[in-house]
Motif scaffolding. Structure first.
Motif, mmCIF file in Angstrom:
data_model
loop_
_atom_site.group_PDB
_atom_site.id
_atom_site.type_symbol
_atom_site.label_atom_id
_atom_site.label_comp_id
_atom_site.label_asym_id
_atom_site.label_seq_id
_atom_site.Cartn_x
_atom_site.Cartn_y
_atom_site.Cartn_z
ATOM 1 N N MET A 1 98.740 -51.853 -64.561
ATOM 2 C CA MET A 1 98.300 -51.793 -63.160
ATOM 3 C C MET A 1 98.373 -50.352 -62.665
ATOM 4 O O MET A 1 99.388 -49.680 -62.813
ATOM 5 C CB MET A 1 99.189 -52.683 -62.282
ATOM 6 N N THR A 2 97.305 -49.857 -62.093
ATOM 7 C CA THR A 2 97.262 -48.477 -61.620
ATOM 8 C C THR A 2 97.954 -48.370 -60.272
ATOM 9 O O THR A 2 98.150 -49.377 -59.564
ATOM 10 C CB THR A 2 95.804 -48.013 -61.460
ATOM 11 N N PRO A 3 98.332 -47.132 -59.840
ATOM 12 C CA PRO A 3 98.908 -46.960 -58.508
ATOM 13 C C PRO A 3 98.010 -47.495 -57.409
ATOM 14 O O PRO A 3 98.483 -48.068 -56.421
ATOM 15 C CB PRO A 3 99.083 -45.432 -58.416
ATOM 16 N N ASN A 4 96.682 -47.336 -57.579
ATOM 17 C CA ASN A 4 95.770 -47.841 -56.553
ATOM 18 C C ASN A 4 95.796 -49.360 -56.479
ATOM 19 O O ASN A 4 95.695 -49.952 -55.404
ATOM 20 C CB ASN A 4 94.342 -47.353 -56.830
ATOM 21 N N ASP A 5 95.915 -50.030 -57.639
ATOM 22 C CA ASP A 5 96.012 -51.491 -57.645
ATOM 23 C C ASP A 5 97.269 -51.939 -56.905
ATOM 24 O O ASP A 5 97.251 -52.898 -56.133
ATOM 25 C CB ASP A 5 96.056 -52.015 -59.083
ATOM 26 N N THR A 6 98.361 -51.227 -57.156
ATOM 27 C CA THR A 6 99.609 -51.559 -56.479
ATOM 28 C C THR A 6 99.468 -51.385 -54.982
ATOM 29 O O THR A 6 99.899 -52.220 -54.183
ATOM 30 C CB THR A 6 100.759 -50.672 -57.004
ATOM 31 N N TYR A 7 98.824 -50.264 -54.571
ATOM 32 C CA TYR A 7 98.663 -50.001 -53.146
ATOM 33 C C TYR A 7 97.816 -51.079 -52.485
ATOM 34 O O TYR A 7 98.127 -51.579 -51.402
ATOM 35 C CB TYR A 7 98.026 -48.622 -52.946
ATOM 36 N N THR A 8 96.713 -51.483 -53.172
ATOM 37 C CA THR A 8 95.845 -52.504 -52.611
ATOM 38 C C THR A 8 96.592 -53.821 -52.437
ATOM 39 O O THR A 8 96.437 -54.515 -51.436
ATOM 40 C CB THR A 8 94.620 -52.712 -53.515
ATOM 41 N N ARG A 9 97.425 -54.141 -53.399
ATOM 42 C CA ARG A 9 98.172 -55.396 -53.326
ATOM 43 C C ARG A 9 99.154 -55.391 -52.150
ATOM 44 O O ARG A 9 99.395 -56.420 -51.529
ATOM 45 C CB ARG A 9 98.946 -55.587 -54.631
ATOM 46 N N LEU A 10 99.686 -54.220 -51.840
ATOM 47 C CA LEU A 10 100.736 -54.156 -50.834
ATOM 48 C C LEU A 10 100.255 -53.759 -49.451
ATOM 49 O O LEU A 10 100.947 -53.979 -48.472
ATOM 50 C CB LEU A 10 101.827 -53.162 -51.277
ATOM 51 N N ALA A 11 99.074 -53.136 -49.357
ATOM 52 C CA ALA A 11 98.638 -52.623 -48.066
ATOM 53 C C ALA A 11 98.280 -53.742 -47.105
ATOM 54 O O ALA A 11 97.682 -54.749 -47.485
ATOM 55 C CB ALA A 11 97.447 -51.691 -48.249
ATOM 56 N N ASN A 12 98.644 -53.572 -45.845
ATOM 57 C CA ASN A 12 98.269 -54.508 -44.788
ATOM 58 C C ASN A 12 97.106 -53.896 -44.029
ATOM 59 O O ASN A 12 97.243 -52.839 -43.418
ATOM 60 C CB ASN A 12 99.462 -54.744 -43.849
ATOM 61 N N ASN A 13 95.934 -54.530 -44.079
ATOM 62 C CA ASN A 13 94.741 -53.920 -43.496
ATOM 63 C C ASN A 13 94.589 -54.179 -42.007
ATOM 64 O O ASN A 13 93.528 -53.957 -41.439
ATOM 65 C CB ASN A 13 93.486 -54.397 -44.241
ATOM 66 N N HIS A 14 95.657 -54.647 -41.350
ATOM 67 C CA HIS A 14 95.610 -54.884 -39.908
ATOM 68 C C HIS A 14 96.614 -54.031 -39.134
ATOM 69 O O HIS A 14 96.495 -53.917 -37.915
ATOM 70 C CB HIS A 14 95.902 -56.363 -39.596
ATOM 71 N N ILE A 15 97.589 -53.465 -39.805
ATOM 72 C CA ILE A 15 98.671 -52.745 -39.118
ATOM 73 C C ILE A 15 98.830 -51.352 -39.712
ATOM 74 O O ILE A 15 98.881 -51.188 -40.931
ATOM 75 C CB ILE A 15 100.015 -53.494 -39.227
ATOM 76 N N SER A 16 98.930 -50.369 -38.842
ATOM 77 C CA SER A 16 99.159 -48.999 -39.287
ATOM 78 C C SER A 16 100.229 -48.356 -38.418
ATOM 79 O O SER A 16 100.667 -48.916 -37.410
ATOM 80 C CB SER A 16 97.862 -48.174 -39.217
ATOM 81 N N VAL A 17 100.650 -47.177 -38.832
ATOM 82 C CA VAL A 17 101.551 -46.354 -38.022
ATOM 83 C C VAL A 17 100.915 -44.983 -37.872
ATOM 84 O O VAL A 17 100.217 -44.500 -38.773
ATOM 85 C CB VAL A 17 102.949 -46.221 -38.656
ATOM 86 N N ASP A 18 101.117 -44.365 -36.717
ATOM 87 C CA ASP A 18 100.674 -42.996 -36.474
ATOM 88 C C ASP A 18 101.836 -42.218 -35.878
ATOM 89 O O ASP A 18 102.582 -42.745 -35.029
ATOM 90 C CB ASP A 18 99.475 -42.970 -35.522
ATOM 91 N N CYS A 19 101.985 -40.975 -36.324
ATOM 92 C CA CYS A 19 103.135 -40.164 -35.934
ATOM 93 C C CYS A 19 102.697 -38.956 -35.114
ATOM 94 O O CYS A 19 101.885 -38.147 -35.579
ATOM 95 C CB CYS A 19 103.893 -39.681 -37.172
ATOM 96 N N VAL A 20 103.229 -38.849 -33.911
ATOM 97 C CA VAL A 20 103.004 -37.671 -33.076
ATOM 98 C C VAL A 20 104.276 -36.830 -33.134
ATOM 99 O O VAL A 20 105.288 -37.183 -32.525
ATOM 100 C CB VAL A 20 102.690 -38.053 -31.621
ATOM 101 N N VAL A 21 104.213 -35.742 -33.880
ATOM 102 C CA VAL A 21 105.365 -34.853 -34.017
ATOM 103 C C VAL A 21 105.037 -33.551 -33.303
ATOM 104 O O VAL A 21 104.083 -32.853 -33.677
ATOM 105 C CB VAL A 21 105.694 -34.578 -35.492
ATOM 106 N N MET A 22 105.798 -33.241 -32.274
ATOM 107 C CA MET A 22 105.554 -32.034 -31.499
ATOM 108 C C MET A 22 106.674 -31.034 -31.723
ATOM 109 O O MET A 22 107.855 -31.402 -31.810
ATOM 110 C CB MET A 22 105.388 -32.377 -30.022
ATOM 111 N N GLY A 23 106.287 -29.775 -31.827
ATOM 112 C CA GLY A 23 107.263 -28.732 -32.100
ATOM 113 C C GLY A 23 107.108 -27.559 -31.150
ATOM 114 O O GLY A 23 106.013 -27.283 -30.646
ATOM 115 N N TRP A 24 108.206 -26.866 -30.927
ATOM 116 C CA TRP A 24 108.230 -25.711 -30.031
ATOM 117 C C TRP A 24 108.661 -24.482 -30.819
ATOM 118 O O TRP A 24 109.677 -24.503 -31.511
ATOM 119 C CB TRP A 24 109.205 -25.981 -28.888
ATOM 120 N N ASP A 25 107.862 -23.414 -30.736
ATOM 121 C CA ASP A 25 108.162 -22.203 -31.495
ATOM 122 C C ASP A 25 108.756 -21.095 -30.638
ATOM 123 O O ASP A 25 108.865 -19.949 -31.084
ATOM 124 C CB ASP A 25 106.911 -21.686 -32.208
#
Length: 241
Positions: A1-25
């Motif tokens: 089984m390839t890494p892509n096959d594993t990812y397809t088996r495990l991925a949920n195509n309805h839920i995602s996460v997005d990260c807003v990371v803000m930094g100050w210089d």
């Protein structure tokens, strides 16, 4: 089984996460973005670090994994702040094509859980991006982003103001260990998106027992050397009780 096959088996195509990371210089507020690439079609725009989640991980784990995989950044202190589930999130066919190619999975309507984090921009944070298609972009220079990520970023800035008003220590954590009042004022003006009167600002700072003046001043500057201050967390906690 390839890494892509594993990812397809495990991925949920309805839920995602997005990260807003803000930094100050020390001068500007920036957000962490990644570029996206598509097979057979050129994608030159940017997006927030995000992805579909695995079926066997919780949301916090997914957010931490996605951020590390796409940017190399770890231990950013991510916190959930909102869910986005509009039916129009994937209305642009171009976004759907890119996501399906990238994830190797059929994509339908997606609800995303947004996370927010704030970091002090130093070498430990900027250096981790080496080898990744990621960069820090000043928030006032962010152009059109993929999906609804402009909306997510805009509301994240509002969330940052709300959080900072409830707990100002958040802003002090972004400042250098030793900072000038000008640096502190610039950060406050940037976060709250308004100019403050310098004299009144200094009076307010004078009432903050947790902003401690040091017997140190700037060196090698053309203007009058400014005094350094430090944030005393113990004094802050006492005053907040």
């Amino acid at each position: 089984m390839t890494p892509n096959d594993t990812y397809t088996r495990l991925a949920n195509n309805h839920i995602s996460v997005d990260c807003v990371v803000m930094g100050w210089d020390g001068e500007r507020l920036s957000v962490l973005l990644v570029s996206r690439h598509g097979e057979g079609e050129e994608y030159s725009d940017m997006k927030l670090p995000g992805s579909l989640i695995y079926q066997d991980e919780d949301l916090d784990q997914a957010a931490a994994r996605v951020l590390k995989e796409l940017t190399g950044l770890e231990n950013a202190g991510l916190r959930q702040y909102k869910a986005y589930g509009s039916k129009n999130r994937t209305k642009d066919p171009r976004d759907v094509i890119w996501l399906e190619r990238a994830q190797k999975i059929h994509v339908e309507r997606i609800v995303t859980i947004a996370y927010i984090a704030f970091v002090k921009l130093d070498r430990s944070v900027t250096g981790c991006l080496d080898g990744y298609n990621a960069l820090w972009r000043p928030v006032d220079e962010v152009g059109p982003l993929a999906f609804d990520h402009n909306l997510i970023l805009s509301e994240a800035l509002g969330q940052m103001r709300t959080m900072a008003s409830a707990d100002p220590a958040l802003l002090f954590d972004l400042l250098p260990r030793k900072f000038t009042l000008a640096q502190m004022r610039t950060l406050f003006e940037t976060v709250y998106d308004r100019k403050v009167d310098v004299r009144n600002f200094h009076k307010k700072v004078g009432a903050m027992t947790y902003v401690v003046p040091l017997d140190e001043y700037q060196q090698g500057v053309a203007h009058r050397a400014a005094r350094f201050y430090k944030f005393d967390r113990k004094a802050y906690n006492r005053q907040r009780r």
